[in-house]
Design a protein around this motif. Structure first.
Motif, PDB file in Angstrom:
ATOM      1  N   ARG A 136       2.327   4.742  -5.838  1.00 65.42           N
ATOM      2  CA  ARG A 136       3.367   5.031  -6.793  1.00 65.42           C
ATOM      3  C   ARG A 136       3.774   5.703  -6.797  1.00 65.42           C
ATOM      4  NH1 ARG A 136       1.492   4.017 -13.003  1.00 65.42           N
ATOM      5  NH2 ARG A 136       1.053   1.944 -12.303  1.00 65.42           N
ATOM      6  N   ALA A 137       3.646   7.316  -6.354  1.00 66.28           N
ATOM      7  CA  ALA A 137       3.697   8.424  -6.446  1.00 66.28           C
ATOM      8  C   ALA A 137       4.919   8.436  -5.228  1.00 66.28           C
ATOM      9  CB  ALA A 137       2.605   9.547  -6.335  1.00 66.28           C
ATOM     10  N   LEU A 138       4.215   7.914  -4.419  1.00 72.76           N
ATOM     11  CA  LEU A 138       5.283   8.286  -2.823  1.00 72.76           C
ATOM     12  C   LEU A 138       6.187   7.076  -3.044  1.00 72.76           C
ATOM     13  CD1 LEU A 138       5.432   7.898   0.148  1.00 72.76           C
ATOM     14  CD2 LEU A 138       4.396   5.805   0.555  1.00 72.76           C
ATOM     15  N   ARG A 139       6.666   6.077  -4.244  1.00 75.59           N
ATOM     16  CA  ARG A 139       8.148   5.622  -3.599  1.00 75.59           C
ATOM     17  C   ARG A 139       8.847   6.042  -4.849  1.00 75.59           C
ATOM     18  NH1 ARG A 139       8.937  -0.620  -7.419  1.00 75.59           N
ATOM     19  NH2 ARG A 139      11.157  -0.296  -7.658  1.00 75.59           N
ATOM     20  N   ARG A 140       8.519   7.076  -5.814  1.00 73.79           N
ATOM     21  CA  ARG A 140       9.297   7.939  -6.424  1.00 73.79           C
ATOM     22  C   ARG A 140       9.228   8.922  -5.448  1.00 73.79           C
ATOM     23  NH1 ARG A 140       5.388   8.072 -10.630  1.00 73.79           N
ATOM     24  NH2 ARG A 140       4.394  10.023 -10.010  1.00 73.79           N
ATOM     25  N   GLN A 141       8.891   9.142  -4.282  1.00 71.61           N
ATOM     26  CA  GLN A 141       8.966  10.600  -3.527  1.00 71.61           C
ATOM     27  C   GLN A 141      10.552  10.007  -2.777  1.00 71.61           C
ATOM     28  OE1 GLN A 141       6.071  11.483  -0.799  1.00 71.61           O
ATOM     29  NE2 GLN A 141       5.898  13.328  -0.876  1.00 71.61           N
ATOM     30  N   ILE A 142       9.948   8.862  -1.872  1.00 70.33           N
ATOM     31  CA  ILE A 142      11.313   7.798  -1.458  1.00 70.33           C
ATOM     32  C   ILE A 142      12.457   8.066  -2.184  1.00 70.33           C
ATOM     33  CG2 ILE A 142      11.908   5.929  -0.501  1.00 70.33           C
ATOM     34  CD1 ILE A 142       9.138   4.998   0.438  1.00 70.33           C
ATOM     35  N   MET A 171       9.285  -0.523   0.671  1.00 68.44           N
ATOM     36  CA  MET A 171      10.167  -1.868   0.928  1.00 68.44           C
ATOM     37  C   MET A 171      10.408  -2.092  -0.927  1.00 68.44           C
ATOM     38  SD  MET A 171      11.043  -2.993   3.444  1.00 68.44           S
ATOM     39  CE  MET A 171      11.531  -5.342   2.667  1.00 68.44           C
ATOM     40  N   ALA A 172       9.474  -1.454  -2.143  1.00 69.42           N
ATOM     41  CA  ALA A 172       9.947  -1.772  -3.354  1.00 69.42           C
ATOM     42  C   ALA A 172      11.486  -0.902  -3.811  1.00 69.42           C
ATOM     43  CB  ALA A 172       8.679  -1.223  -4.076  1.00 69.42           C
ATOM     44  N   GLU A 173      11.110  -0.447  -3.048  1.00 61.35           N
ATOM     45  CA  GLU A 173      12.361   0.763  -3.206  1.00 61.35           C
ATOM     46  C   GLU A 173      13.904   0.630  -2.757  1.00 61.35           C
ATOM     47  OE1 GLU A 173      14.026   3.723  -5.556  1.00 61.35           O
ATOM     48  OE2 GLU A 173      11.977   3.265  -5.885  1.00 61.35           O
ATOM     49  N   ILE A 174      13.974   0.452  -2.104  1.00 55.10           N
ATOM     50  CA  ILE A 174      14.439  -0.211  -1.089  1.00 55.10           C
ATOM     51  C   ILE A 174      15.328  -1.542  -1.938  1.00 55.10           C
ATOM     52  CG2 ILE A 174      15.342  -1.814   1.037  1.00 55.10           C
ATOM     53  CD1 ILE A 174      13.909   0.656   2.076  1.00 55.10           C
ATOM     54  N   ARG A 175      14.660  -2.380  -2.240  1.00 49.42           N
ATOM     55  CA  ARG A 175      14.219  -4.173  -2.468  1.00 49.42           C
ATOM     56  C   ARG A 175      15.622  -3.277  -3.904  1.00 49.42           C
ATOM     57  NH1 ARG A 175      10.082  -6.406  -0.588  1.00 49.42           N
ATOM     58  NH2 ARG A 175      10.510  -7.420   1.264  1.00 49.42           N
ATOM     59  N   LEU A 213      -1.337  -4.117   8.639  1.00 48.75           N
ATOM     60  CA  LEU A 213      -1.645  -5.037   6.935  1.00 48.75           C
ATOM     61  C   LEU A 213      -0.680  -5.861   7.089  1.00 48.75           C
ATOM     62  CD1 LEU A 213      -1.294  -1.821   4.225  1.00 48.75           C
ATOM     63  CD2 LEU A 213      -3.163  -3.335   5.393  1.00 48.75           C
ATOM     64  N   PRO A 214      -0.259  -7.378   6.355  1.00 49.29           N
ATOM     65  CA  PRO A 214       0.615  -8.042   6.851  1.00 49.29           C
ATOM     66  C   PRO A 214       2.061  -7.580   6.691  1.00 49.29           C
ATOM     67  CG  PRO A 214      -1.022  -8.432   5.574  1.00 49.29           C
ATOM     68  CD  PRO A 214      -0.976  -7.915   5.763  1.00 49.29           C
ATOM     69  N   GLU A 215       2.520  -6.399   5.370  1.00 52.23           N
ATOM     70  CA  GLU A 215       3.994  -6.272   4.967  1.00 52.23           C
ATOM     71  C   GLU A 215       4.536  -5.522   6.323  1.00 52.23           C
ATOM     72  OE1 GLU A 215       1.156  -7.039   1.686  1.00 52.23           O
ATOM     73  OE2 GLU A 215       0.783  -5.207   3.480  1.00 52.23           O
ATOM     74  N   ALA A 216       3.369  -4.682   7.212  1.00 50.43           N
ATOM     75  CA  ALA A 216       4.630  -4.184   7.771  1.00 50.43           C
ATOM     76  C   ALA A 216       4.728  -5.192   9.322  1.00 50.43           C
ATOM     77  CB  ALA A 216       3.182  -2.895   9.311  1.00 50.43           C
ATOM     78  N   GLN A 217       4.876  -5.976   9.203  1.00 45.81           N
ATOM     79  CA  GLN A 217       4.895  -7.230  10.267  1.00 45.81           C
ATOM     80  C   GLN A 217       6.858  -7.437  10.243  1.00 45.81           C
ATOM     81  OE1 GLN A 217       2.540  -9.616  12.479  1.00 45.81           O
ATOM     82  NE2 GLN A 217       0.715  -8.364  11.240  1.00 45.81           N
ATOM     83  N   ALA A 256       0.063   1.707   4.681  1.00 43.21           N
ATOM     84  CA  ALA A 256       0.237   1.821   3.558  1.00 43.21           C
ATOM     85  C   ALA A 256       1.504   2.387   2.855  1.00 43.21           C
ATOM     86  CB  ALA A 256      -0.954   2.309   3.375  1.00 43.21           C
ATOM     87  N   MET A 257       2.259   2.601   3.620  1.00 45.24           N
ATOM     88  CA  MET A 257       3.430   2.931   3.050  1.00 45.24           C
ATOM     89  C   MET A 257       4.727   1.636   2.574  1.00 45.24           C
ATOM     90  SD  MET A 257       3.591   6.684   5.018  1.00 45.24           S
ATOM     91  CE  MET A 257       2.292   7.811   5.428  1.00 45.24           C
ATOM     92  N   CYS A 258       4.212   1.248   3.870  1.00 45.42           N
ATOM     93  CA  CYS A 258       5.605  -0.357   3.548  1.00 45.42           C
ATOM     94  C   CYS A 258       5.760  -0.749   2.748  1.00 45.42           C
ATOM     95  CB  CYS A 258       4.925  -1.087   4.372  1.00 45.42           C
ATOM     96  SG  CYS A 258       4.783  -1.210   6.333  1.00 45.42           S
TER      97      CYS A 258
END
Length: 338
Positions: free
Chosen positions: A227-233, A258-262, A282-286, A252-254
């Motif tokens: 959550r903090a990383l998303r705010r940071q991005i 992606m949430a913030e970009i979307r 992680l599958p998200e990294a694909q 782990a950052m993916c």
């Protein structure tokens, strides 16, 4: 302890078996006839070969116990490596015990003290900075065979196996720059637990080699909380309109990225390019441009070194092996930088 100069071949000669058989008996890597096994253990004990602890546990029919020590919680890459080490240790006939140090050197030292009290046979450690003054002297004092994973410290004489984070980040950053990116930003993981300094060096190398200036705004120490990383991005993207790529230092950052970009309605590959050092598969990294951490190779090499040390305790003092492993991004991974 071991008598000076006594090696595996001396035990093999005394027991009338091959060196390979001695290795399998002492490392528990293959079933050996009970009479042969006892002959090897008797020969090892008579010659003072191997640590008394190992010979004693083997004589009692136990497999050698190995501690896998590192920062696990909040460290996806460290957890991936530890679990793979445990799997491969089991395959090699060892009994693994996982310990989380929480990136704290005093917790690490206390964990090792407990392990030594329980007479474990070997340690694989992903150390916390400062360990040379705390944990390392304990390992040396008690003559515990150990190998270092993702520590890469030239001052420590021991087998060391590391992922080459610097080369990985450099490769994916260079690919972005060679394909039109002008202003990438690196989110690097905690330098205490995940080699963030190597990530920064790789990123800076790729930029400087191509004539770009690196500003401090392009190097961001990532929060470990999603959550903090998303705010940071979000803050980073708000602060600079001309960011056209994000380079993430861990899988782990993916999800937060992606949430913030979307949320912003940006289209990856068109509006912003995304790259990741995929350290936990992680599958998200694909869907990112990826440099892939060779977790299985790192674990395999470390377990090989530990089984060698269990067979030849004196080898630790005479050999310093440092092995950097890295898998270059495949053409398929480079093509997914959409």
């Amino acid at each position: 302890g071991t008598m000076a100069g006594v090696g595996m071949k001396d035990v093999a000669s005394r027991a009338g078996v091959s060196i390979t058989t001695v290795s399998h008996v002492l490392n528990g890597t293959r079933r050996v006839a009970e009479s042969t096994r006892m002959r090897v253990l008797e020969a090892a004990a008579e010659l003072g070969y191997s640590s008394p602890r190992t010979v004693r546990s083997l004589r009692a029919g136990a497999s050698p116990g190995i501690a896998i020590v590192g920062t696990l919680l909040g460290n996806a890459g460290g957890t991936a490596v530890a679990l793979e080490l445990a799997r491969q240790a089991t395959d090699a006939g060892l009994v693994p015990f996982l310990l989380d140090t929480g990136a704290n050197v005093h917790t690490e030292e206390a964990a090792l003290s407990a392990l030594i009290a329980h007479r474990l046979d070997a340690v694989i450690i992903s150390p916390v900075p400062g360990w040379r003054r705390h944990s390392l002297p304990r390992l040396r004092r008690h003559a515990i065979p150990f190998a270092v994973v993702n520590g890469n410290d030239p001052a420590v004489v021991a087998p060391q196996v590391s992922t080459d984070y610097q080369q990985g980040i450099r490769d994916i950053t260079a690919h972005l720059l060679d394909h039109g990116v002008r202003y990438p930003v690196l989110f690097y993981p905690d330098r205490r637990i995940a080699n963030g300094s190597q990530h920064m060096r790789g990123f800076e190398e790729a930029l400087v080699e191509r004539g770009h200036r690196v500003t401090r705004h392009q190097l961001v120490g990532a929060h470990s909380s999603p959550r903090a990383l998303r705010r940071q991005i979000a803050q980073v993207l708000d602060s600079c309109a001309h960011i056209d790529a994000l380079v993430l230092g861990s899988s782990a950052m993916c999800v937060p990225a992606m949430a913030e970009i979307r949320r912003r309605g940006l289209v990856p590959g068109r509006d912003i390019r995304l790259a990741v050092f995929d350290d936990s598969h992680l599958p998200e990294a694909q869907s990112f441009l990826r440099a892939v951490d060779p977790v299985e190779e790192v674990a395999e090499r470390a377990i090989t070194e530990i089984t060698r040390l269990l067979g030849e305790p004196d080898a630790a003092a005479t050999r310093h092996r440092t092995c950097l492993l890295y898998t270059s991004p495949s053409p398929r991974d480079l093509s997914t930088s959409r």
